[in-house]
Design an enzyme around this catalytic site. Sequence first.
Site, short mmCIF file in Angstrom:
data_model
loop_
_atom_site.label_atom_id
_atom_site.label_comp_id
_atom_site.label_asym_id
_atom_site.label_seq_id
_atom_site.Cartn_x
_atom_site.Cartn_y
_atom_site.Cartn_z
N HIS A 297 -3.00 -25.73 28.92
CA HIS A 297 -2.06 -26.68 28.41
C HIS A 297 -1.52 -26.35 27.09
O HIS A 297 -0.16 -26.34 27.02
CB HIS A 297 -2.72 -27.95 28.48
CG HIS A 297 -1.96 -29.20 27.96
ND1 HIS A 297 -1.54 -29.93 28.93
CD2 HIS A 297 -1.59 -29.56 26.69
CE1 HIS A 297 -0.74 -31.08 28.37
NE2 HIS A 297 -0.83 -30.67 26.93
N GLU A 298 -2.34 -26.13 26.11
CA GLU A 298 -1.83 -25.91 24.91
C GLU A 298 -0.92 -24.54 24.70
O GLU A 298 -0.19 -24.49 23.97
CB GLU A 298 -3.16 -25.65 23.87
CG GLU A 298 -3.59 -27.02 23.57
CD GLU A 298 -2.71 -28.42 23.39
OE1 GLU A 298 -1.65 -28.27 22.76
OE2 GLU A 298 -3.16 -29.56 23.97
ZN ZN Z 1 0.39 -31.77 25.57
#
Ligand code: ZN
Length: 534
Positions: A297-298
């Site tokens: 995600h990051e």
């Molecule tokens: Zn996010």
Amino acid sequence: MQMYLRSRAVCVRLETPNHTTSSLDANMQTIEKTHPKFLELKTRLTEINNISSAASLLYWDQATHMPPSGAAARGRQLATLRQIAHEKLTDGAIASLLDSLRAYEADLAYDSNEASLIRLTRRLHEQAAKVPAAFTATISQHRAASYEAWAKARPANDFALVQPYLEKTLELSREWANFFPGYDHVADPLIDASDYGMKAADIRAIFADLRQQLVPIVEAITAQAPVDDACLHQTYPEADQIAFSLKLLAQLGYDFQRGRQDKTLHPFMTRFSINDVRITTRVYENDLSQGLFSTIHEMGHAFYELGNDLAFEGTPLAGGISAGVHESQSRLWENLVGRSRPFWQFFYPQLQAAFPQQLGNVSLETFYRAINKVQRSLIRTDADEVTYNLHVMIRFDLELDLLEDKLAVRDLPAAWNERYRRDLGVVPESDRNGVLQDVHWYSGIIGGAFQGYTLGNLMSAQFFAAALQANPEIPAQLEEGNVHRLHNWLQENIYRHGRKYTAAELIERVTQAPLSTTPLVDYIKQKYGQIYQL
Ligand code: ZN
């Protein structure tokens, strides 16, 4: 200013970047031919950016390596830097530079770097200038106090402890909105600050449409026997998880010459320059999916900002357009890529090799179903793709009720529990897993904090569908662990533009259609229809 208000939220993007000498020099060649006032504006913006980037670095340090006793001094240091940045942005000199550049701007192409920078700066300056400095200081102090109260109240399961802070937050949020008169709904200025161009009425309509399509799917899936995800909940030593995530990041193209990954409590991405975009992750030894998917995600957030045109270095054009567009880039990698079958066809053998005792005898199919398990649950950040947006809608509606004075803060826990019972069929056994779970309301402002997550999910599917249409070979490439074609498409169509366009403009440009719920719903029907044989 809004960015500062939100800087404690998960996945935030902080401030604007530093410049590197080489890219600034390269850039100077193009701008020397331009208006002297433009050069002066750019110099001032770079100075603001340098101060903000220093603040970002202090925040990153606080969230990763700082010893706990450094907190009080760090709070003061951050407040000072942010105040200086705010003062410089709202300076009358910026206003007069923007004024004297109007004729110059009118002669430029709309999507030229120069016109885009002037346009964006005007918006940021006007927004910041509407909020008095004294109010900014008040809200900043209140935010720190409220966050501290929440940090105690959540583990103690004590809503009463934060209630007075939240009441004050609500008051300050309304006051903040009132610096932007002429709105249709009191939440509009708050929403606009995160997702520029959106209003409460727009979001309500989108959410109502999405909701009525999602609910029957949730009902059909949860009527079935739950998927067994025990394979994810064995013991996975932290060091091995970190080692795997670093290896995965390198293979997916995250450049460790331009970034790094560290551990934190609430994962986020931050940028100090286009050539230094860092990510953080958290690891649970009894839940493999936490570390794995927060990393991907990051990384998606970081890809976006690493891919900005280097000519934007040191200016507000670097970064992401809005909360929704930024989240679309993280969710695209986390979900549409990272939870897909083709992706794991390639990477699962590597994961098995990293955890032979835990996964050696677990089939790819079992793992794939486990990471895509759909269930009615209490915690938003752990929710699956199908139910996730229902969690967001609950928060959005409650925010509006609070701001409209239809709901008192003291009644918020009961209202929260009732909505969970009605919408998701589960009731939190404690406020810790209910109304106290998200940091957003407790770190400064009520309104505009949650819609970006769902807008991001919608956009992620719409962008991915456009990428597939242009490059139908992407899934076959993912099966070979090759993400270049997808990455290049995102780079060309989204990343490089930074904050040049509005979210609505970007979506139209990239997908030749306005924002729609159809791509996400189609994707969910197709993927989960197959998993659950709907
Ligand atoms: Zn996010």
